[in-house]
Design a protein around this motif. Structure first.
Motif, PDB file in Angstrom:
ATOM      1  N   HIS A  27       0.814  -1.215   0.000  1.00 20.50           N
ATOM      2  CA  HIS A  27       0.000   0.000   0.000  1.00 20.50           C
ATOM      3  C   HIS A  27       0.849   1.267   0.000  1.00 20.50           C
ATOM      4  N   CYS A  28       2.082   1.177   0.451  1.00 20.71           N
ATOM      5  CA  CYS A  28       3.002   2.320   0.451  1.00 20.71           C
ATOM      6  C   CYS A  28       3.631   2.552  -0.923  1.00 20.71           C
ATOM      7  N   ARG A  29       3.315   1.687  -1.895  1.00 21.59           N
ATOM      8  CA  ARG A  29       3.792   1.746  -3.276  1.00 21.59           C
ATOM      9  C   ARG A  29       5.224   1.223  -3.456  1.00 21.59           C
ATOM     10  N   CYS A  52       6.494  -2.899   5.538  1.00 16.88           N
ATOM     11  CA  CYS A  52       7.398  -2.588   4.432  1.00 16.88           C
ATOM     12  C   CYS A  52       8.837  -2.510   4.945  1.00 16.88           C
ATOM     13  N   PRO A  53       9.761  -3.236   4.312  1.00 17.68           N
ATOM     14  CA  PRO A  53      11.161  -3.191   4.729  1.00 17.68           C
ATOM     15  C   PRO A  53      11.826  -1.829   4.509  1.00 17.68           C
ATOM     16  N   LEU A  54      11.242  -0.987   3.659  1.00 17.28           N
ATOM     17  CA  LEU A  54      11.844   0.319   3.390  1.00 17.28           C
ATOM     18  C   LEU A  54      11.300   1.421   4.290  1.00 17.28           C
ATOM     19  N   CYS A  55       9.964   1.526   4.382  1.00 18.42           N
ATOM     20  CA  CYS A  55       9.377   2.637   5.127  1.00 18.42           C
ATOM     21  C   CYS A  55       8.664   2.210   6.410  1.00 18.42           C
ATOM     22  N   ARG A  56       8.514   0.919   6.634  1.00 21.81           N
ATOM     23  CA  ARG A  56       7.871   0.330   7.819  1.00 21.81           C
ATOM     24  C   ARG A  56       6.359   0.540   7.875  1.00 21.81           C
ATOM     25  N   ARG A  57       5.765   1.080   6.826  1.00 23.82           N
ATOM     26  CA  ARG A  57       4.308   1.208   6.798  1.00 23.82           C
ATOM     27  C   ARG A  57       3.711  -0.192   6.716  1.00 23.82           C
ATOM     28  N   VAL A  58       2.652  -0.435   7.469  1.00 20.03           N
ATOM     29  CA  VAL A  58       2.050  -1.764   7.529  1.00 20.03           C
ATOM     30  C   VAL A  58       0.896  -1.845   6.537  1.00 20.03           C
ATOM     31  N   THR A  59       0.908  -2.895   5.741  1.00 19.55           N
ATOM     32  CA  THR A  59      -0.188  -3.210   4.825  1.00 19.55           C
ATOM     33  C   THR A  59      -0.970  -4.354   5.449  1.00 19.55           C
ATOM     34  N   CYS A  60      -2.268  -4.129   5.693  1.00 23.30           N
ATOM     35  CA  CYS A  60      -3.116  -5.166   6.298  1.00 23.30           C
ATOM     36  C   CYS A  60      -4.007  -5.789   5.237  1.00 23.30           C
ATOM     37  N   ILE A  61      -4.157  -7.092   5.343  1.00 24.78           N
ATOM     38  CA  ILE A  61      -4.978  -7.857   4.409  1.00 24.78           C
ATOM     39  C   ILE A  61      -6.005  -8.620   5.227  1.00 24.78           C
ATOM     40  N   GLU A  69      -4.015 -12.455  -3.646  1.00 30.71           N
ATOM     41  CA  GLU A  69      -5.270 -11.839  -4.086  1.00 30.71           C
ATOM     42  C   GLU A  69      -5.333 -10.356  -3.725  1.00 30.71           C
ATOM     43  N   ALA A  70      -4.719  -9.970  -2.622  1.00 33.45           N
ATOM     44  CA  ALA A  70      -4.873  -8.616  -2.106  1.00 33.45           C
ATOM     45  C   ALA A  70      -3.884  -7.608  -2.694  1.00 33.45           C
ATOM     46  N   LEU A  71      -2.719  -8.045  -3.084  1.00 30.82           N
ATOM     47  CA  LEU A  71      -1.695  -7.110  -3.552  1.00 30.82           C
ATOM     48  C   LEU A  71      -1.598  -7.116  -5.069  1.00 30.82           C
ATOM     49  N   TRP A  72      -1.558  -5.925  -5.629  1.00 26.89           N
ATOM     50  CA  TRP A  72      -1.471  -5.766  -7.075  1.00 26.89           C
ATOM     51  C   TRP A  72      -0.071  -6.115  -7.564  1.00 26.89           C
ATOM     52  N   VAL A  73      -0.014  -6.559  -8.797  1.00 29.04           N
ATOM     53  CA  VAL A  73       1.265  -6.775  -9.473  1.00 29.04           C
ATOM     54  C   VAL A  73       1.752  -5.413  -9.958  1.00 29.04           C
ATOM     55  N   ASP A  74       3.036  -5.124  -9.781  1.00 24.49           N
ATOM     56  CA  ASP A  74       3.628  -3.881 -10.278  1.00 24.49           C
ATOM     57  C   ASP A  74       3.748  -4.017 -11.799  1.00 24.49           C
ATOM     58  N   LEU A  75       2.804  -3.385 -12.516  1.00 28.20           N
ATOM     59  CA  LEU A  75       2.721  -3.565 -13.971  1.00 28.20           C
ATOM     60  C   LEU A  75       3.926  -2.987 -14.713  1.00 28.20           C
TER      61      LEU A  75
END
Length: 134
Positions: A27-29, A52-61, A69-75
């Motif tokens: 979610h932090c991109r 996130c290993p870079l910014c530590r923002r937590v993505t919850c699923i 299913e929850a995370l998009w593929v980086d197109l």
């Protein structure tokens, strides 16, 4: 943390692929490969949480969805993987053609040297005396 080249996961340092190292967006991109995200994800209160290993923002699923299913593929990276695969195939084909050319050159050189080697061998032969025969 060291930032990696585009096309590589900054956790495992391996290149993304369309089969097993799919680039997924948090979610932090920030993007990481699916196996690394599965490794760093934790189950908390029935929800899957990925820090996130870079910014530590937590993505919850939510509990009803998987990480896949929850995370998009980086197109953007997905398209580059395709291009990289085509480039690799072309490079492999060129290397194979170069190898064939080198082998053909070596064979021609050996064919030219063969008569000279045979003549050299003929000179080194000598008639054996009866004492030299076993």
């Amino acid at each position: 943390m060291v930032l990696c080249e585009d096309g590589e996961c900054s956790v495992c340092l391996l290149p993304y692929s369309r089969m097993d190292r799919i680039p997924r967006l948090l979610h932090c991109r920030h993007t990481f490969c699916q196996p690394c995200l599965e490794t760093i994800s934790r189950l908390r209160s029935g929800h899957l949480a990925v820090s996130c290993p870079l910014c530590r923002r937590v993505t919850c699923i939510g509990p009803e969805r998987s990480l896949q299913e929850a995370l998009w593929v980086d197109l953007e990276l997905w398209e580059r993987i395709q291009e990289a695969a085509v480039v690799e195939e072309e490079e492999e084909k060129e290397e194979e053609e170069d190898g064939q050319k080198r082998r053909a050159t070596v064979q021609r050189m050996e064919a030219k040297q063969q008569p000279a080697l045979q003549a050299e061998e003929m000179k080194s032969w000598r008639r054996l005396s009866t004492d030299d025969v076993f």
